[in-house]
Enzyme design. Sequence first.
Site, PDB file in Angstrom:
ATOM      1  N   CYS A 224      -5.783  -2.979   1.860  1.00 22.50           N
ATOM      2  CA  CYS A 224      -5.796  -3.029   3.328  1.00 22.50           C
ATOM      3  C   CYS A 224      -7.202  -3.095   3.944  1.00 22.50           C
ATOM      4  CB  CYS A 224      -4.981  -1.858   3.865  1.00 22.50           C
ATOM      5  SG  CYS A 224      -4.226  -2.235   5.475  1.00 22.50           S
TER       6      CYS A 224
ATOM      7  N   LYS B 245      -9.085   2.646  -2.982  1.00 25.55           N
ATOM      8  CA  LYS B 245      -9.469   2.046  -1.696  1.00 25.55           C
ATOM      9  C   LYS B 245     -10.857   2.541  -1.299  1.00 25.55           C
ATOM     10  CE  LYS B 245      -7.409   1.517   2.966  1.00 25.55           C
ATOM     11  NZ  LYS B 245      -6.226   1.884   3.761  1.00 25.55           N
TER      12      LYS B 245
ATOM     13  N   GLU C 277       0.857  -1.193   0.000  1.00 23.56           N
ATOM     14  CA  GLU C 277       0.000   0.000   0.000  1.00 23.56           C
ATOM     15  C   GLU C 277       0.893   1.243   0.000  1.00 23.56           C
ATOM     16  OE1 GLU C 277      -2.404   0.183   3.556  1.00 23.56           O
ATOM     17  OE2 GLU C 277      -3.699   1.776   2.749  1.00 23.56           O
TER      18      GLU C 277
END
Lengths: 568, 568
Positions: B157, B120, B44
């Site tokens: 994540c 994300k 990330e």
Amino acid sequence: MDFLRVAGAQINLTVGDIEGNTARIIDAMAWADEIQADVLLLPELAITGYPPEDLVLRDGFVTANIEALHRVAARAGEVVTVVGFVDRAGGRARDDAGHARVHNAAALMHRGRVGGVYHKVLLPNYGVFDEDRYFVAGAEPGLLWEINGVVAGVSVCEDIWVEDGPPAAQAAAGADILLSINGSPYHLGRAGERESMLAERARAAGLPLFYLNLVGGQDELVFDGCSMVFTGSGDLLYRAGQFEEEMFWVDVPLPAEGREGVERVVVSSGDLLEGDPEPPPEPVALLEEEAEVYRALCLGLADYVRKNGFTDVLVGLSGGIDSALTATVAVDALGADRVWGVTMPGPFSSEGSVEDSRTLASSLGMRFDVIPIEAPYAGFLEALGRVLGDTETGVTEENLQARARGTILMALSNKHGGLVLATGNKSELSVGYSTLYGDMVGGYGVLKDVYKEMVYRLARWRNSGGEVIPASTIDKPPSAELRPGQLDTDSLPPYPILDAILEAYVEGDRTPKEIVAQGLDREAVAAVVAMVDRNEYKRRQAAPGVRITPKALGRDRRLPITNRFLQS
Amino acid sequence: MDFLRVAGAQINLTVGDIEGNTARIIDAMAWADEIQADVLLLPELAITGYPPEDLVLRDGFVTANIEALHRVAARAGEVVTVVGFVDRAGGRARDDAGHARVHNAAALMHRGRVGGVYHKVLLPNYGVFDEDRYFVAGAEPGLLWEINGVVAGVSVCEDIWVEDGPPAAQAAAGADILLSINGSPYHLGRAGERESMLAERARAAGLPLFYLNLVGGQDELVFDGCSMVFTGSGDLLYRAGQFEEEMFWVDVPLPAEGREGVERVVVSSGDLLEGDPEPPPEPVALLEEEAEVYRALCLGLADYVRKNGFTDVLVGLSGGIDSALTATVAVDALGADRVWGVTMPGPFSSEGSVEDSRTLASSLGMRFDVIPIEAPYAGFLEALGRVLGDTETGVTEENLQARARGTILMALSNKHGGLVLATGNKSELSVGYSTLYGDMVGGYGVLKDVYKEMVYRLARWRNSGGEVIPASTIDKPPSAELRPGQLDTDSLPPYPILDAILEAYVEGDRTPKEIVAQGLDREAVAAVVAMVDRNEYKRRQAAPGVRITPKALGRDRRLPITNRFLQS
């Protein structure tokens, strides 16, 4: 003409002091009852104090605040009282994943009960604000409440900052008046920004607007009050004072006739006062810039001292302008009998510096002592001698002097209980021109967010009614006096240039290239930007201090210490 | 059987070092090319380093990261490379109101270009995370990508931590495999939590899952790596090492046949490798608890030192267990030639303490000096004598000794450039049993998040292969040795009790009543809770240190200093 008598309690509350805050709220309710208000507004999160930060993630804290709300509601009479509190969104204050399960809320209380609750819809999560961490957003922006036949929209702080936010929805749904409760922190220029924004909201809605703000200091934030009332044409009806508590009320004229068939919750069904509205009091004039900043510093300091249970403060006086201004603010904020000035001459202190400090202390009427640092400084040189050997005298020895002073101030604090004030300004802290554990020692930094140029302006302004800070302190070239003939300009650009670069870089997030394009010297810009970046670690260990600019060196600027980014 | 060769680069990157990170990424791509991977996963925000905090609000930073991404993409060959970067959501990095206008994103690069970008969707904004401050949430959780005929879902994540998050949407939309890139920080127990969560996600989706995590220290966070690969039945195929860089690849078996008519973006249309998949390497075993924490401390320290441009560190050795363990970690992390131990005996230091420090330094092979504090201590008493007069000796004089030591360490640091390590543990820092500007001096606190009981466990564990920390250091009753016969238990409950209370209060946010109900002494609980609350101001000026528990005394615990809340 119909009017609603709206009262505002612009009061100074304390985070976590649920009992004390509750008592203040109940006092305000008794006053509103006496003046026959229809509505009383209290600040955002008045029950808990604002901002409560991670306290709201504690279930016990939320419970205590809701119990307090019900005790307050039990005292509510005919006046509809709007008060900020933390409301549960269901279950515990946060779920297992750590997500908040509470609302930033406003209760409308009447005749012993909570007649309705509004949940803040827009949660600020930028700058100094972290409300997404703490609260679940409300989902009913257009909720309306009937108060003695008048339809009111209630909103909380950020809700009104956005053009098409909840107050706009309330206006569209048929509100007669907009009520806004706030915990809006101060920075220089904020009052004007708020006033034009609020006038625009009132005008756009075509509705009168009553804006009530908190007053008081909380750690690095200071809330300036400066509550305001507008007509539906956006004209200012009243402005409360800045940086002081004030209970005030205004008979707000209502639109000629309300709309039919407006959906609302009836909170109270009494009658409006008859007869003509009282004319509003004269709006309090806005302070001039220096006075505004000075009052912010005084209130921030006074509240930090009082709310943390201190009585006295200690200031190390170097003979320079930063410590002189810090002591002057302290005396104005707390009274001369609560401020102890100590000058700690070292091997390179000039005679004039000690005398200037003595003169200042005498003008201010504060206690003053001279404690030379020669003995501990010599002790350090002796202890270190064997290990340091014959190295050249330099920054190490300069820092030893600063740290001997810091240690002496802390010893006096340990013995007598006073809070040590750090005296560094924003220009120094930005570039790390200060000694960690030396002159950075202290529980609170009065000038932490004040650039050096503003330090000068404030000193001259404070002297305008009669010299308090010695002219020689203001006029001499700034020096740390840690080596013979030292001047700040040996290490830094002249302050007007330094401050211009810092404003562009720290507050404006401009790139060095952009700053140079503003007409600033390329080398100076590169040097200053590098110093700012390199000294993040120092700032992390700095004392807190009042925020007076749009971007202070605190939680509104969250940079990593470990950071290799070099912007060109 | 069809399989996808997925490579993971579990590498250690540096926040802001866009050039250095880019070089590391390009190296990893060359390696993935060699091993003929179909896909390579990088962490990330690999381009910027993680977490970049307020750097992402700077337009110049975002621009530099996007330029770097394109330089990297230009190097992409046949391997589809998934890399984290900051993508613009339009316009500048933040709007005038301060709201972020960028995404936390993953680029899929192939043959010299960026073939797709995923944003994300779930932004963590609790604990240590502030992603709502920095990023705009992505709005396309179910996006799918075709890689050599295989349909992959990519997520970042937090996306995978929520049961019905983006990977579930990707599975429902027809993915053959789930790829997850991460910057997931360590705390004790996290690896196990992650593993069972990931196994559950793979099982629920019925799809293989490749989870790639960052490794390395960044200020108070340490990322443990420990990347994992699962089959669609939730069985572990591979686990990478903890706290170390690792380049690894797994031939991930694919579901028998993909679904028809699945909407996806074609990134690469090559062929899969033929023949049988290579068996995955043996999963790296998880470390035992003490080893895990110890490695976290070593990596956190080593990276703080290296990434901030230091080479050496300095430790004040008191003869006690905290400074002994700190020095041992430092030697293990950096090498003995980079650690300088200094013992600074004072009037109440025992002979044994100096000897224990000498023994420790000799076992570790580090430089060792003795610098008595008598001279500066006497100097302070002399300087303060006239003002303090005949007051009783007490905390003031104890703190003078601690501050003389802190000043000496800082002088050595100023002269020689080493980073001073603070030696306080979490138990002390929680209750404020430490001297600000004294033993709290330092640029980094190795044990900042380590409770005293864990300090003992780590010391014993480290000694298990041969005594390094003298047994007498471990066995003697803890004392600050600042007055004759002083013991920690004069001021604090015994550490096992203190630590149990702290865990419940600091990490669990339990009320005193609830803690007493766990069987702990009512008076001890009340005293400890009051000390924790009262000492928030000290912690604010503490050095940063590695986080190893679910809630450290850093940005995962944001309490006001000014706080009158007393929970019963």
